[in-house]
Design a protein around this motif. Sequence first.
Motif, PDB file in Angstrom:
ATOM      1  N   MET A  73       0.843  -1.177   0.000  1.00 46.82           N
ATOM      2  CA  MET A  73       0.000   0.000   0.000  1.00 46.82           C
ATOM      3  C   MET A  73       0.882   1.232   0.000  1.00 46.82           C
ATOM      4  N   ARG A  74       0.510   2.208  -0.777  1.00 48.24           N
ATOM      5  CA  ARG A  74       1.287   3.416  -0.923  1.00 48.24           C
ATOM      6  C   ARG A  74       0.686   4.532  -0.094  1.00 48.24           C
ATOM      7  N   LEU A  75       1.531   5.329   0.537  1.00 47.43           N
ATOM      8  CA  LEU A  75       1.036   6.454   1.308  1.00 47.43           C
ATOM      9  C   LEU A  75       0.687   7.599   0.380  1.00 47.43           C
ATOM     10  N   ALA A  76      -0.364   8.306   0.700  1.00 44.31           N
ATOM     11  CA  ALA A  76      -0.809   9.410  -0.138  1.00 44.31           C
ATOM     12  C   ALA A  76       0.090  10.628   0.051  1.00 44.31           C
ATOM     13  N   ARG A  77       0.349  11.313  -1.048  1.00 44.94           N
ATOM     14  CA  ARG A  77       1.105  12.552  -0.993  1.00 44.94           C
ATOM     15  C   ARG A  77       0.161  13.667  -0.556  1.00 44.94           C
ATOM     16  N   PRO A  78       0.698  14.824  -0.130  1.00 46.20           N
ATOM     17  CA  PRO A  78      -0.179  15.919   0.296  1.00 46.20           C
ATOM     18  C   PRO A  78      -1.212  16.316  -0.755  1.00 46.20           C
ATOM     19  N   ALA A  79      -0.859  16.226  -2.039  1.00 48.49           N
ATOM     20  CA  ALA A  79      -1.822  16.565  -3.085  1.00 48.49           C
ATOM     21  C   ALA A  79      -2.966  15.563  -3.148  1.00 48.49           C
ATOM     22  N   ASP A  80      -2.799  14.392  -2.541  1.00 45.53           N
ATOM     23  CA  ASP A  80      -3.817  13.352  -2.587  1.00 45.53           C
ATOM     24  C   ASP A  80      -4.747  13.375  -1.384  1.00 45.53           C
ATOM     25  N   LEU A  81      -4.624  14.395  -0.555  1.00 44.64           N
ATOM     26  CA  LEU A  81      -5.439  14.416   0.657  1.00 44.64           C
ATOM     27  C   LEU A  81      -6.931  14.455   0.358  1.00 44.64           C
ATOM     28  N   ASP A  82      -7.327  15.032  -0.776  1.00 41.12           N
ATOM     29  CA  ASP A  82      -8.750  15.070  -1.100  1.00 41.12           C
ATOM     30  C   ASP A  82      -9.274  13.690  -1.501  1.00 41.12           C
ATOM     31  N   ILE A  83      -8.400  12.743  -1.787  1.00 44.10           N
ATOM     32  CA  ILE A  83      -8.829  11.393  -2.144  1.00 44.10           C
ATOM     33  C   ILE A  83      -9.407  10.674  -0.927  1.00 44.10           C
ATOM     34  N   GLY A  84      -8.812  10.887   0.232  1.00 40.99           N
ATOM     35  CA  GLY A  84      -9.260  10.223   1.447  1.00 40.99           C
ATOM     36  C   GLY A  84     -10.705  10.488   1.798  1.00 40.99           C
ATOM     37  N   ARG A  85     -11.191  11.648   1.440  1.00 39.50           N
ATOM     38  CA  ARG A  85     -12.589  11.952   1.792  1.00 39.50           C
ATOM     39  C   ARG A  85     -13.596  11.228   0.911  1.00 39.50           C
ATOM     40  N   HIS A  86     -13.123  10.603  -0.164  1.00 38.36           N
ATOM     41  CA  HIS A  86     -14.006   9.836  -1.037  1.00 38.36           C
ATOM     42  C   HIS A  86     -14.061   8.357  -0.661  1.00 38.36           C
ATOM     43  N   LEU A  87     -13.280   7.953   0.325  1.00 42.02           N
ATOM     44  CA  LEU A  87     -13.253   6.550   0.729  1.00 42.02           C
ATOM     45  C   LEU A  87     -14.407   6.211   1.656  1.00 42.02           C
ATOM     46  N   LEU A  88     -14.872   4.998   1.562  1.00 42.82           N
ATOM     47  CA  LEU A  88     -15.918   4.482   2.448  1.00 42.82           C
ATOM     48  C   LEU A  88     -15.227   3.771   3.618  1.00 42.82           C
ATOM     49  N   ARG A  89     -14.625   4.535   4.490  1.00 37.73           N
ATOM     50  CA  ARG A  89     -13.822   3.968   5.579  1.00 37.73           C
ATOM     51  C   ARG A  89     -14.665   3.119   6.528  1.00 37.73           C
ATOM     52  N   GLU A  90     -15.898   3.523   6.775  1.00 38.74           N
ATOM     53  CA  GLU A  90     -16.738   2.747   7.684  1.00 38.74           C
ATOM     54  C   GLU A  90     -17.128   1.394   7.088  1.00 38.74           C
ATOM     55  N   GLU A  91     -16.977   1.255   5.766  1.00 37.22           N
ATOM     56  CA  GLU A  91     -17.241  -0.021   5.095  1.00 37.22           C
ATOM     57  C   GLU A  91     -15.973  -0.843   4.924  1.00 37.22           C
ATOM     58  N   GLY A  92     -14.842  -0.301   5.384  1.00 37.12           N
ATOM     59  CA  GLY A  92     -13.580  -1.025   5.291  1.00 37.12           C
ATOM     60  C   GLY A  92     -12.812  -0.808   4.001  1.00 37.12           C
ATOM     61  N   GLU A  93     -13.132   0.244   3.279  1.00 34.21           N
ATOM     62  CA  GLU A  93     -12.439   0.508   2.016  1.00 34.21           C
ATOM     63  C   GLU A  93     -11.046   1.070   2.287  1.00 34.21           C
ATOM     64  N   VAL A  94     -10.059   0.506   1.627  1.00 33.79           N
ATOM     65  CA  VAL A  94      -8.677   0.972   1.756  1.00 33.79           C
ATOM     66  C   VAL A  94      -8.078   1.152   0.360  1.00 33.79           C
ATOM     67  N   ILE A  95      -7.125   2.045   0.269  1.00 40.26           N
ATOM     68  CA  ILE A  95      -6.463   2.329  -0.998  1.00 40.26           C
ATOM     69  C   ILE A  95      -5.436   1.240  -1.285  1.00 40.26           C
ATOM     70  N   VAL A  96      -5.499   0.700  -2.494  1.00 45.10           N
ATOM     71  CA  VAL A  96      -4.513  -0.259  -2.964  1.00 45.10           C
ATOM     72  C   VAL A  96      -3.414   0.477  -3.728  1.00 45.10           C
ATOM     73  N   ASP A  97      -3.804   1.438  -4.568  1.00 47.14           N
ATOM     74  CA  ASP A  97      -2.837   2.207  -5.350  1.00 47.14           C
ATOM     75  C   ASP A  97      -3.463   3.522  -5.785  1.00 47.14           C
ATOM     76  N   VAL A  98      -2.648   4.565  -5.792  1.00 44.65           N
ATOM     77  CA  VAL A  98      -3.034   5.860  -6.352  1.00 44.65           C
ATOM     78  C   VAL A  98      -2.147   6.069  -7.571  1.00 44.65           C
ATOM     79  N   VAL A  99      -2.773   6.197  -8.722  1.00 45.42           N
ATOM     80  CA  VAL A  99      -2.039   6.302  -9.975  1.00 45.42           C
ATOM     81  C   VAL A  99      -1.978   7.760 -10.405  1.00 45.42           C
ATOM     82  N   HIS A 100      -0.761   8.268 -10.475  1.00 40.33           N
ATOM     83  CA  HIS A 100      -0.509   9.606 -10.998  1.00 40.33           C
ATOM     84  C   HIS A 100      -0.102   9.458 -12.455  1.00 40.33           C
TER      85      HIS A 100
END
Length: 173
Positions: A1-28
């Motif tokens: 799993m890759r850590l999000a860069r500061p520019a990717d902080l807005d991606i976290g708010r689109h995750l369904l964390r309460e459903e257990g959704e986690v990021i596998v990859d962020v493609v730039h």
Amino acid sequence: MRLARPADLDIGRHLLREEGEVIVDVVHHHWAAYTLPVLESAVAVLLIGATAVVPAALSTVPFVLALALFAHAAWCYAREHKDRFVITNMRVFRVHGVLSRRLATMPLHRILDITVVRPLHGRLLGFGHFVFESAAQDQGLRDIRYVGRPDERDLAIQRVVQRSGLRGPRHLN
């Protein structure tokens, strides 16, 4: 799993964390997507240099052209930089847009086919394009361009789909 860069902080708010959704990859975007803005900026620098050799009465023309090229290059850079393709354990989605943001989402179970297009220059430079096919023909997640390491990313999506149990193991008869 890759850590999000500061520019990717807005991606976290689109995750369904309460459903257990986690990021596998962020493609730039691959660096090749930025070649047009870099070339435009180089031409703009040459135009600014040309203001020293043209008569003073005409020097505003190359200067204004240089400013227009710089503005267009900055817009193209921002457009590519703000475009993110995200693979999670539940879905794939794309967040893009400079002034207004757009979000296109596709659950993993709706992905019927992924075509990886690797043009000759993409094979040489290490990028490709994804074309997603799903049951819905009109979707905002059909073409993902300038994906670095496309074969690895394709395998990552296939692994996530397989692990989620959406497609069972193949049995040869």
